[in-house]
Design an enzyme around this catalytic site. Structure first.
Site, PDB file in Angstrom:
ATOM      1  CD1 TRP A 100      -2.250 -28.213 -28.205  1.00  0.00           C
ATOM      2  CD2 TRP A 100      -2.537 -28.390 -30.410  1.00  0.00           C
ATOM      3  NE1 TRP A 100      -1.996 -26.980 -28.756  1.00  0.00           N
ATOM      4  CE2 TRP A 100      -2.160 -27.053 -30.102  1.00  0.00           C
ATOM      5  CE3 TRP A 100      -2.780 -28.734 -31.737  1.00  0.00           C
ATOM      6  CZ2 TRP A 100      -2.025 -26.075 -31.075  1.00  0.00           C
ATOM      7  CZ3 TRP A 100      -2.646 -27.752 -32.719  1.00  0.00           C
ATOM      8  CH2 TRP A 100      -2.267 -26.450 -32.382  1.00  0.00           C
ATOM      9  CG  ASP A 167       1.259 -33.919 -28.438  1.00  0.00           C
ATOM     10  OD1 ASP A 167       2.431 -33.494 -28.516  1.00  0.00           O
ATOM     11  OD2 ASP A 167       0.298 -33.373 -28.994  1.00  0.00           O
ATOM     12  CE  LYS A 191       4.610 -26.350 -30.046  1.00  0.00           C
ATOM     13  NZ  LYS A 191       4.073 -25.068 -30.517  1.00  0.00           N
TER      14      LYS A 191
END
Length: 357
Positions: A100, A167, A191
């Site tokens: 990511w 993030d 999530k």
């Protein structure tokens, strides 16, 4: 019979929230219509919208110095929006801890910016969180707090003078966070805090000034979304509705400290099962940097990993196949996974080991 869903995302939701949404799906609050059918400009939806924002700030203990933004495009769109909005012509610094952050770095490079990777764990296949020292001169410093693939997580964030960008997609709303140095804290909510289709951002208001006056398309400009209370265009209304339910669920549980205690119990139990397996199972991440959210591990006899996934599915557990990059097994034990469900997985793992050791 409902399965136990260990998927990395979209992930399991609290059953009581699914039932609440089911009850209100066709008739919201007895009003005779669904929340999915009404305009985002109505007072009814605005109560949900602004209520969700207020609850999110309450959970993290944030005041007026931060703006909450609801955006679309997933966390991945932020890889480009962050440099577009927050660069000031200087250096952008990144700590590379896996897929990511590599994607975020790539987007900043596409924009032709001066991108510096100041720390990386790539030489050991991202199995740990590298020690990072950001400079005081950068426009911003960027980290990913938890890596879903490799199962690593920052225990503490770097203490720096440079504006910190985090993030937090895969450990969003799972623990309290020190916002002292954080300029932007964001994540996709699918999530730990709802369903796919919605990103939530906490942005310090002084950062909004950086995007004003820049030649950025309107839909990609933080200042415009803030000025319009995240209602510049039609928002992801049902995702915001679900996010609002999940925020209230977390508050009812006792907030982020309470859910963090539950998450530590679950992770400790699962890691203990791995560590006491006499090397039948082997955790991927270095112990000091193990994630509380995503537990990636391998079986010593690798040919058994597909058997493990298949037999787990037969036993009512899904989503345990590791990411295609890493392989192996991965159990994502987000907020909605209960301790009892983790115990079921651990019991299965012990039985599987005795069967095939």
């Amino acid at each position: 019979m409902r399965k136990i869903n260990f998927s990395a995302g979209p992930s399991t939701l609290p059953l009581e929230l699914l039932k609440e949404a089911q009850e209100e799906f066709c008739d919201y609050k007895g009003l005779g219509y669904s929340i999915m059918e009404i305009s985002h400009r109505t007072k009814i939806f605005e109560e949900v919208h602004f209520g969700a924002m207020q609850k999110a700030k309450e959970l993290y203990g944030l005041g007026e110095e931060y703006e909450v933004l609801f955006l679309q495009g997933g966390a991945s769109l932020q890889f480009a929006m962050i440099p577009m909005n927050l660069t000031m012509g200087g250096v952008c610094e990144y700590a590379n801890t896996g897929v990511w952050t590599k994607k975020a770095i790539k987007e900043a490079q596409i924009l032709g910016l001066d991108v510096r990777i100041v720390a990386s764990s790539e030489e050991e296949k991202f199995s740990y969180i590298p020690k990072v020292e950001f400079s005081d001169r950068a426009d911003y410093a960027y980290i990913c707090s938890n890596n879903t693939i490799y199962g690593t997580q920052y225990r503490e964030y770097p203490k720096i003078k440079t504006p910190l960008i985090v993030d937090a997609s895969s450990d969003f709303f799972s623990r309290k966070v020190d916002f002292s140095d954080i300029a932007l804290f964001y994540g996709g909510v699918q999530k730990n805090a709802g369903i796919s289709g919605l990103s939530c951002l906490f942005i310090r208001k002084d950062m909004l000034e950086r995007s004003r006056g820049k030649n950025i398309p309107s839909m990609l400009k933080y200042a415009i979304h803030a000025e319009n209370n995240s209602l510049f265009n039609t928002p992801a209304t049902f995702a915001i509705y679900m996010f609002n339910l999940e925020m209230q669920w977390l508050l009812n549980l006792g907030g982020l400290d309470a859910i963090h205690q539950k998450n530590m119990q679950k992770a400790n139990l699962l890691y203990e099962t791995i560590d006491k397996s006499e090397s039948f199972y082997k955790g991927y991440a270095k112990k000091v940097d193990r994630s509380l959210m995503n537990i990636s591990f391998n079986i010593a006899k690798s040919e058994l990993e597909n058997v493990f996934v298949k037999e787990a599915e037969e036993a009512g557990m899904i989503g345990l196949k590791g990411h295609r990059i890493l392989g192996g097994i991965r159990a994502s034990i987000y907020n909605a996974i209960t301790l009892e469900q983790v115990k079921i997985l651990c019991d299965f793992m012990k039985e599987f080991r005795h069967k095939y050791a």
